[in-house]
Write an enzyme that holds these catalytic residues in place. Structure first.
Site, PDB file in Angstrom:
ATOM      1  N   ARG A  51       0.730  -1.065  -0.051  1.00  0.00           N
ATOM      2  CA  ARG A  51       0.205  -0.090  -0.303  1.00  0.00           C
ATOM      3  C   ARG A  51       0.660   1.378  -0.299  1.00  0.00           C
ATOM      4  NH1 ARG A  51      -3.543  -2.235  -1.415  1.00  0.00           N
ATOM      5  NH2 ARG A  51      -5.150  -2.187  -0.457  1.00  0.00           N
ATOM      6  N   GLU A 107      -2.693   7.269  -6.315  1.00  0.00           N
ATOM      7  CA  GLU A 107      -3.738   6.763  -6.840  1.00  0.00           C
ATOM      8  C   GLU A 107      -4.552   7.118  -7.823  1.00  0.00           C
ATOM      9  OE1 GLU A 107      -3.633   2.831  -5.959  1.00  0.00           O
ATOM     10  OE2 GLU A 107      -1.709   2.846  -5.299  1.00  0.00           O
ATOM     11  N   HIS A 136      -0.632   0.356  -9.394  1.00  0.00           N
ATOM     12  CA  HIS A 136      -1.054  -1.078  -9.231  1.00  0.00           C
ATOM     13  C   HIS A 136      -1.749  -2.242  -9.611  1.00  0.00           C
ATOM     14  CE1 HIS A 136      -3.505  -0.489  -4.458  1.00  0.00           C
ATOM     15  NE2 HIS A 136      -3.449  -1.644  -4.997  1.00  0.00           N
TER      16      HIS A 136
END
Length: 316
Positions: A234, A263, A282
């Site tokens: 994360r 993000e 991601h």
């Protein structure tokens, strides 16, 4: 009355129609909102839905309070830091996730990032594509020491891959007191020893108040000179400014991040200026196998909730 499910995960159902058909056969009207996701639009429409299959975006508690119809939130993945679990419990909303299902996919990426950093694969690929035939000197991964913070399903799969490279593995996990026999190359130790003695540090833990900025200036300074940091967990676990400073100084040889604080990452993030920092969007669970498995489990959980059947991986 028709039941309605909102799907904000971009990857749900991309591999096959099976998870979509599961929902349709259970009588659900399906709305997809993952592509070009908008947080304000999500907050506006979510009270109309009975079920949610959620991606990585935030579900704020004040928006959840307005959801009088919502019965279940299925996280399309493992991490739950974007969902207020206490608020969901208070409101009687079931929350599920899919832990471990994408562990091989994320482990592949973590190990691939480690190799890419060490052998400067991205840098030299970009040079060749730009017409420059110039090698870059890297470092071996073979027989080095890998540090793992967190020793759950993903980290165990990374450790399995590391064994094939004759790596020594140091692991820290406050919830793990012993390792299975197959991990004879893994030694559990405290977090300080992991950070100070590894050549590659790979992070596999959730983001919470205790892990925010866990790897910051002090911890990075204690690492070996020339070490690498890999984060597929994360954004926010690694302090990005402190990482930038350490890479620029040369103390950290490079890093690879599949997750960032923002993000999409902001265009002015200084890490984007560093050729020895790899950043991906991601993509940890973005394999055909993982997406298909996670999508099917989420669809089955939504259907099961309204059929009073047993659910998988209930968190709340």
């Amino acid at each position: 009355m028709t039941k309605k499910v909102l799907i904000t995960s971009r990857s749900f159902g991309q591999i096959s129609d099976e998870p979509i058909n599961i929902l349709k056969d259970a009588g659900f009207e399906i709305t997809f909102a993952g592509k070009d996701f908008n947080q304000e639009e999500f907050a506006r429409i979510i009270p109309d839905y009975d079920a949610l299959i959620i991606g990585a975006h935030k579900f704020y508690p004040e928006d959840m309070e307005r959801c009088t119809k919502l019965k279940i939130i299925c996280k399309h993945g493992a991490g739950l830091d974007n969902i207020d679990l206490e608020k969901a419990k208070e409101l009687g909303i079931t929350v599920t996730n899919v832990p471990g299902t994408n562990s091989n996919a994320v482990a592949d990426l973590a190990f691939g990032m480690m190799l890419a950093c060490a052998r400067r694969i991205v840098l030299t690929n970009n040079r060749v594509h730009n017409g420059e035939w110039k090698p870059a000197i890297g470092t071996d991964v073979y027989n080095k020491t890998l540090g793992l913070i967190g020793f759950g399903a993903i980290a165990k799969n990374v450790a399995r891959r590391a064994k094939g490279f004759s790596m020594k593995v140091l692991a820290y996990d406050p919830f793990v007191t012993e390792v299975p026999e197959e991990f004879d190359h893994v030694r559990l130790c405290d977090i300080k020893e992991v950070i100070e003695n590894c050549d590659f540090l790979s992070l596999h833990l959730p983001l919470n108040d205790q892990t925010l900025n866990l790897i910051s200036k002090k911890e990075i300074a204690s690492m070996k000179e020339g070490a690498y940091i890999i984060n597929t967990a994360r954004g926010g676990i690694v302090n990005e400014q402190d990482l930038y400073d350490a890479v620029v100084s040369g103390h950290i040889a490079g890093a690879a991040l599949d997750v960032t604080v923002d993000e999409p990452i902001k265009e002015d993030n200084p890490l984007l200026t560093l050729p020895n920092v790899i950043i991906t969007s991601h993509i940890g669970m973005y394999t055909k196998e993982a997406i298909s498995a996670v999508s099917i489990i989420c669809a089955k959980n939504v259907a099961a909730k309204f059929n009073n059947d047993e659910l998988n991986f209930v968190v709340v």
